[in-house]
Motif scaffolding. Structure first.
Motif, PDB file in Angstrom:
ATOM      1  N   LEU A  89      28.245  21.486  64.049  1.00  0.00           N
ATOM      2  CA  LEU A  89      27.427  21.723  65.102  1.00  0.00           C
ATOM      3  C   LEU A  89      27.358  22.827  65.798  1.00  0.00           C
ATOM      4  O   LEU A  89      26.432  23.449  66.024  1.00  0.00           O
ATOM      5  N   MET A  90      28.678  23.447  66.066  1.00  0.00           N
ATOM      6  CA  MET A  90      28.895  24.695  66.755  1.00  0.00           C
ATOM      7  C   MET A  90      28.466  25.777  65.788  1.00  0.00           C
ATOM      8  O   MET A  90      27.850  26.726  66.250  1.00  0.00           O
ATOM      9  N   LEU A  91      28.742  25.734  64.486  1.00  0.00           N
ATOM     10  CA  LEU A  91      28.306  26.779  63.595  1.00  0.00           C
ATOM     11  C   LEU A  91      26.896  26.722  63.415  1.00  0.00           C
ATOM     12  O   LEU A  91      26.289  27.980  63.728  1.00  0.00           O
ATOM     13  N   THR A  92      26.269  25.760  63.710  1.00  0.00           N
ATOM     14  CA  THR A  92      24.708  25.763  63.584  1.00  0.00           C
ATOM     15  C   THR A  92      24.051  26.197  64.864  1.00  0.00           C
ATOM     16  O   THR A  92      23.050  27.393  64.845  1.00  0.00           O
ATOM     17  N   VAL A  93      24.673  26.071  66.031  1.00  0.00           N
ATOM     18  CA  VAL A  93      24.011  26.431  67.372  1.00  0.00           C
ATOM     19  C   VAL A  93      24.486  27.982  67.510  1.00  0.00           C
ATOM     20  O   VAL A  93      23.513  28.711  67.764  1.00  0.00           O
ATOM     21  N   ARG A 110      26.250  28.640  79.002  1.00  0.00           N
ATOM     22  CA  ARG A 110      25.278  29.173  79.541  1.00  0.00           C
ATOM     23  C   ARG A 110      24.644  30.310  78.877  1.00  0.00           C
ATOM     24  O   ARG A 110      23.312  30.268  79.186  1.00  0.00           O
ATOM     25  N   GLU A 111      25.702  30.913  78.245  1.00  0.00           N
ATOM     26  CA  GLU A 111      24.760  32.086  77.334  1.00  0.00           C
ATOM     27  C   GLU A 111      24.040  31.654  76.309  1.00  0.00           C
ATOM     28  O   GLU A 111      22.884  32.079  75.874  1.00  0.00           O
ATOM     29  N   ALA A 112      24.422  30.394  75.735  1.00  0.00           N
ATOM     30  CA  ALA A 112      23.669  29.677  74.441  1.00  0.00           C
ATOM     31  C   ALA A 112      22.359  29.258  75.072  1.00  0.00           C
ATOM     32  O   ALA A 112      21.372  29.649  74.516  1.00  0.00           O
ATOM     33  N   ASP A 170      32.376  38.943  75.281  1.00  0.00           N
ATOM     34  CA  ASP A 170      31.925  38.479  73.806  1.00  0.00           C
ATOM     35  C   ASP A 170      31.556  37.136  73.619  1.00  0.00           C
ATOM     36  O   ASP A 170      32.065  36.301  72.946  1.00  0.00           O
ATOM     37  N   PRO A 171      30.392  36.495  74.412  1.00  0.00           N
ATOM     38  CA  PRO A 171      30.548  35.231  74.619  1.00  0.00           C
ATOM     39  C   PRO A 171      29.761  34.261  73.144  1.00  0.00           C
ATOM     40  O   PRO A 171      30.167  33.117  73.327  1.00  0.00           O
ATOM     41  N   LEU A 172      29.274  34.898  72.223  1.00  0.00           N
ATOM     42  CA  LEU A 172      28.790  34.293  71.353  1.00  0.00           C
ATOM     43  C   LEU A 172      29.420  34.527  69.771  1.00  0.00           C
ATOM     44  O   LEU A 172      29.754  33.755  69.020  1.00  0.00           O
ATOM     45  N   ASP A 173      29.825  35.899  69.769  1.00  0.00           N
ATOM     46  CA  ASP A 173      30.373  36.511  68.300  1.00  0.00           C
ATOM     47  C   ASP A 173      31.784  35.983  68.262  1.00  0.00           C
ATOM     48  O   ASP A 173      32.216  35.865  67.034  1.00  0.00           O
TER      49      ASP A 173
END
Ligand SMILES: [Zn+2]
Length: 201
Positions: A110-114, A189-191, A39-42
């Motif tokens: 920053l991470m929240l926005t990305v 990488r996923e991002a 679950d790379p982003l959630d």
């Protein structure tokens, strides 16, 4: 398939598409080249939201309370920094403000926005820029440093007064764990795969 250079030994190689939970290792030096989280982003997004809440609590509630001879006092992080500044410890105050407030706050933002932006790919190229800033600012968010400072101060003060940990202190502890967890679970990488290429514009 994706061609990558090993960040450790620079060997150029093809990395196959990985199954969820899979890992690719460099055949020359054994460095882990790629991992695919289930679950790379959630998951990092959930952790970042939790970190944002912990950050707000850590900065708005008292870090610790003191009581001595019938008098009580408590301080927040900002209060502590302000006090340090007044006592003539300007440099320490700036370092604490940067490591405990500005850097982690910026990292979370920053991470929240990305993470929110990459949910609907392709994300605009500036999102990649924010991701880079996030990586740059992460080593500077050293809540640990502050904890150490607080402990030293507590030991000194404990001889003079009764010290009790405030809610803010627990929030700082939670924040420390969450910031590390975000870093472990996020897959840049996923991002990047979901970010538009610079030349496309
Ligand atoms: Zn290698």
């Amino acid at each position: 398939m994706e061609t990558v250079a090993c960040p450790e030994c620079d060997l150029l190689q093809q990395v196959p598409d990985l199954a969820p939970g899979g890992k690719a290792r460099c055949p020359r030096c054994g460095n882990t080249l790629a991992t695919r989280a289930t679950d790379p982003l959630d998951r990092p997004l959930a952790l970042t939201l939790a970190a944002a809440v912990a950050f707000i609590v850590a900065h708005t509630t008292p870090l610790m309370g003191l009581s001595a001879v019938g008098r009580r006092a408590s301080t927040t992080i900002a209060g502590g920094v302000l006090e340090m500044w007044r006592q003539g410890e300007q440099i320490t105050a700036l370092i604490v403000a940067f490591c405990a407030a500005i850097a982690p706050g910026a990292y979370i933002l920053l991470m929240l926005t990305v993470l929110l932006a990459v949910r609907r790919p392709p994300a605009p190229a500036w999102v990649g820029e924010l991701l880079r800033w996030g990586h740059a600012v992460r080593p500077w968010s050293m809540i640990e440093v502050m904890i150490l400072g607080i402990l030293v101060a507590l030991i000194k003060i404990a001889e003079l007064a009764t010290v009790e940990a405030g809610i803010g202190m627990y929030a700082v502890g939670a924040l420390m764990v969450l910031l590390t967890a975000i870093m472990i679970t996020i897959d840049p990488r996923e991002a990047w795969k979901r970010i538009a290429w610079a030349d496309e514009q």
